[in-house]
Design an enzyme around this catalytic site. Structure first.
Site, PDB file in Angstrom:
ATOM      1  N   SER A 147      -2.406   5.403  -0.775  1.00  0.00           N
ATOM      2  CA  SER A 147      -0.998   5.708  -0.538  1.00  0.00           C
ATOM      3  C   SER A 147      -0.356   6.180  -1.825  1.00  0.00           C
ATOM      4  O   SER A 147      -0.778   5.784  -2.925  1.00  0.00           O
ATOM      5  CB  SER A 147      -0.261   4.465  -0.051  1.00  0.00           C
ATOM      6  OG  SER A 147       1.139   4.681  -0.078  1.00  0.00           O
ATOM      7  N   TYR A 160       2.377  -4.207  -1.314  1.00  0.00           N
ATOM      8  CA  TYR A 160       1.644  -3.090  -0.712  1.00  0.00           C
ATOM      9  C   TYR A 160       1.222  -2.109  -1.799  1.00  0.00           C
ATOM     10  O   TYR A 160       0.070  -1.670  -1.853  1.00  0.00           O
ATOM     11  CB  TYR A 160       2.525  -2.398   0.333  1.00  0.00           C
ATOM     12  CG  TYR A 160       1.884  -1.213   0.996  1.00  0.00           C
ATOM     13  CD1 TYR A 160       0.947  -1.402   2.009  1.00  0.00           C
ATOM     14  CD2 TYR A 160       2.211   0.088   0.627  1.00  0.00           C
ATOM     15  CE1 TYR A 160       0.353  -0.317   2.632  1.00  0.00           C
ATOM     16  CE2 TYR A 160       1.623   1.182   1.242  1.00  0.00           C
ATOM     17  CZ  TYR A 160       0.691   0.983   2.244  1.00  0.00           C
ATOM     18  OH  TYR A 160       0.107   2.058   2.853  1.00  0.00           O
TER      19      TYR A 160
END
Lengths: 254, 445
Positions: A147, A160
């Protein structure tokens, strides 16, 4: 699912976290290119439905298997299954992950463990378990979904982001090692995609289509690109963000 | 599963409602929904119903678009089973290369299988093949009790008829089987003809009705006097593609016309310029299926053309014997009222649908965009009166203005629908803004 004859599984794609929005679209691309598929995830009953879909979209064979990232034995079991089922070269997409809510994690910091275990721990364990198989077969593509959040970790998305940063960290040396055996490793770094993971998050956040991302990632994988941002503009956005001095970056509200 | 509070509206953008929206990604997430939530709920596809059929103020809306998997296809019979979120244009894209296509498609490809069944929609070939529901072999319905029931016309005729055209109010369609048409061709040979007035149009429609596969007329809704009903009639026949007919990439509406430019001017310009493409003798050409069936899909966001207040769409069907009279009155009304209607679409329908609330009946169907301006309610009420007077009915998938009394008069099988509801959803879990507005489940006083 249909029990395929072994030669039909040559150049198959094994997809981990196959129910995710990006993985489902990626699998549809693989099916369109007549690749056999192995779908791995927690909800096998639902993966059977995806299997039927993919066969009708021209996948020559589809099998499903149970894979729970948080099960410590999962990586070794998956490697064993793939080793037995796929005597020839094969390819892997690792697409599972959880986002978590930073507010909830701060209320209950133990949640951080689960998120990092899934996104980083389990994914790295799986990569390490599958690497020798792919090396022995002297080829194949390994695609890992990271990501942009891992490029520079923000306070509002700390856990995250940290998990994806760890995953990206592991990809570098592993890519170098696999390259010696003609295996490519592509790290996908999408911006926010319109999937179940982001559904219901802040409105106004521009969400890219998972189908478009999957198409782009499929092409990147075919040519063995080391890192792929999607949409491509994120490469430049993240370049700027990485170059910001810490005191400036950490004062930004986003 | 994440739930988000969203303001939803129909495609016309007139009325907005705050709804709790969920978007299941896996089958199990859908099936569990009825265990947890209380309160009204409703399935939604791509939001192409023009009015308030796919929203429920303060209720739960289930976005079905991620449950879109193909499940079975039998190349012998042409029967395709798939999940309800599967998009119609996607089915044609996937099956045209195998020689199959959907027998019935509406004016946009952005419709889900579930939505197509719930609206029992029709296409430009209704005289030939009937409505969408006529091709449904079976469907699986998730009902208020949390069970999934297989409905088909033989074993469960009443519940099947209540769900075909039932506007999503009997439950959530999970998956369905539709018989595709074999021997599909990738293109359409179109013959375009200009017609000078309504009588000429009706005559031409009548002449083509027994022979044409597809027919549709685009009526200049601003033409008055002797030109009332001036139109272009398109007759289509399946054809092989002459060369490669690539679908043009969807373009966005480049800019919204500024509010100070009267719609009327734009309409006048359009209605003058558009038919000019076609020579007086008419023209013939071969176009892709997308181009023929979904001309407006090529302009993403065209529905913003009417501005922030949005627009109503009115569509009715009038029985053949009253069509000429009714259509004339409707066109005269919209021209005179300055409602701002630019364009109307006229087609013929062949026979009644299978659902209790199916729209189709033998007759002529007229669709009009009516910008949401101060006089819109008045115009819509007048159109409703003419429809009733002619023994016609209004299409619920497009409606945003019908009255409960008119509904009961237009849909004679409403009572049977209500009996089916009493059996399948006695608590009235499945609701929409449309069902509330029309008091659709309440027995007449």
């Amino acid at each position: 699912m249909s029990e395929p004859s072994l030669p039909a599984l040559d150049d198959a794609w094994a997809i981990f976290g196959a129910s995710s929005g990006l993985a489902r679209e990626f699998a549809r691309h693989a099916a369109r290119h007549n690749r056999p598929l192995i779908l791995a995830g927690r909800d096998v009953e639902d993966l059977e439905l995806d299997g039927r879909d993919l066969v009708l979209r021209a996948a020559p064979a589809v099998r499903t298997m149970k894979f729970d990232a948080l099960d410590p034995a999962a990586a070794a079991q998956a490697a064993g299954t793939l080793d037995a089922a796929l005597p020839g070269r094969f390819n892997v997409l690792i697409a599972f992950g959880v986002l978590g809510s930073q507010a909830e994690i701060e209320a209950d910091p133990a949640l951080a463990q689960e998120i990092i275990s899934t996104n980083a721990g389990a994914a790295i364990a799986l990569m390490l378990a599958l690497a020798p198989l792919m090396e022995r077969r002297q080829g194949g593509r390994l695609v890992v979904v990271g990501s942009v959040a891992g490029d520079r970790v923000r306070a509002s998305n700390l856990v995250y982001g940290a998990s994806k940063a760890a995953l990206a960290g592991a990809c570098g040396p592993l890519r170098a090692r696999l390259a010696r055996s003609n295996v490519t490793l592509t790290l996908s770094k999408p911006g926010p995609l319109d999937t179940a993971m982001t559904f219901g998050l802040a409105r106004g956040l521009p969400l890219a289509s998972a189908a478009d991302c999957a198409r782009d990632l499929w092409q990147a994988a075919q040519t063995g690109k080391p890192v792929r941002y999607f949409p491509a503009i994120w490469r430049w956005i993240m370049l700027v963000i990485r170059l910001l001095p810490g005191p400036v970056f950490h004062r930004l509200k986003f | 599963m994440a739930e988000v509070l969203r303001s939803l509206s129909g495609f016309g953008g007139v009325r907005h409602s705050l709804c709790h929206v969920v978007r299941p990604q896996r089958r199990a997430q859908l099936l569990h929904l009825l265990q947890g939530e209380a309160g009204p709920l409703l399935a939604r596809g791509f939001g192409r119903a023009y009015g308030d059929a796919a929203q429920i103020e303060s209720g739960h809306v289930i976005d079905m678009t991620r449950l879109d998997r193909l499940l079975d296809f039998d190349a012998e019979t042409g029967v395709l089973a798939c999940e309800a979120g599967m998009r119609l244009a996607e089915i044609d894209r996937l099956f045209l290369p195998r020689g199959f296509c959907l027998p019935v498609v509406p004016g946009t490809g952005w419709v889900s299988i579930g939505g197509a069944i719930a609206a029992d929609l029709h296409g430009k070939n209704h005289d030939r093949v009937g409505s969408f529901g006529d091709h449904v072999q079976w469907l699986d319905l998730l009902t208020a009790d949390g069970n999934v029931r297989r409905l088909d016309p033989i074993a469960t005729p009443a519940l099947f008829a209540a769900t075909i055209g039932g506007m999503g109010l009997t439950g959530i369609i999970v998956q369905a089987a539709v018989k595709l048409q074999a021997d599909a061709r990738p293109a359409i040979a179109v013959r375009e003809r200009k017609l000078t007035d309504l009588d000429a149009l009706l005559l031409a429609l009548q002449a083509h009705r027994p022979i044409a596969t597809y027919s549709v007329a685009w009526v200049d809704a601003m033409a008055r006097g002797k030109s009332l009903g001036r139109s272009i009639l398109e007759i289509g026949e399946p054809a092989e593609a002459r060369s490669t007919l690539k679908a043009a990439p969807a373009r966005r509406l480049p800019l919204k016309p500024p509010e100070f430019v009267p719609l009327k001017w734009i309409g006048k310009g359009f209605n003058a310029a558009w038919p000019a493409r076609i020579p007086a003798a008419g023209r013939d050409r071969v176009v892709s299926r997308e181009r023929f069936f979904y001309p407006l899909d090529a302009v993403a966001g065209w529905n913003r053309f009417y501005g922030k207040r949005g627009f109503h769409q009115f569509q009715c069907v009038l029985p053949d014997e009253r069509a000429a009279d009714g259509l004339r009155r409707m066109l005269e009304l919209t021209v005179r009222s300055r409602a701002g209607c630019l364009l109307a679409v006229l087609k013929t329908l062949g026979s009644a649908g299978r659902g209790y609330l199916s729209f189709a009946m033998r007759g002529h169907t007229l669709a009009l965009d009516i910008p949401a301006r101060a006089d819109a309610p008045e115009v819509l009420a007048a159109l409703e009166r003419i429809t009733l007077d002619c023994g016609g009915r209004v299409y619920l998938a497009k409606d945003s203005a019908l009255s409960p009394e008119a509904l009961a008069a237009m849909y004679p099988e409403l009572e049977r629908q209500r009996i089916a509801w009493a059996e399948i959803d006695p608590q009235g879990r499945f609701q929409s803004d449309l069902s509330r507005r029309l008091q659709i489940r309440e027995t007449a006083p």
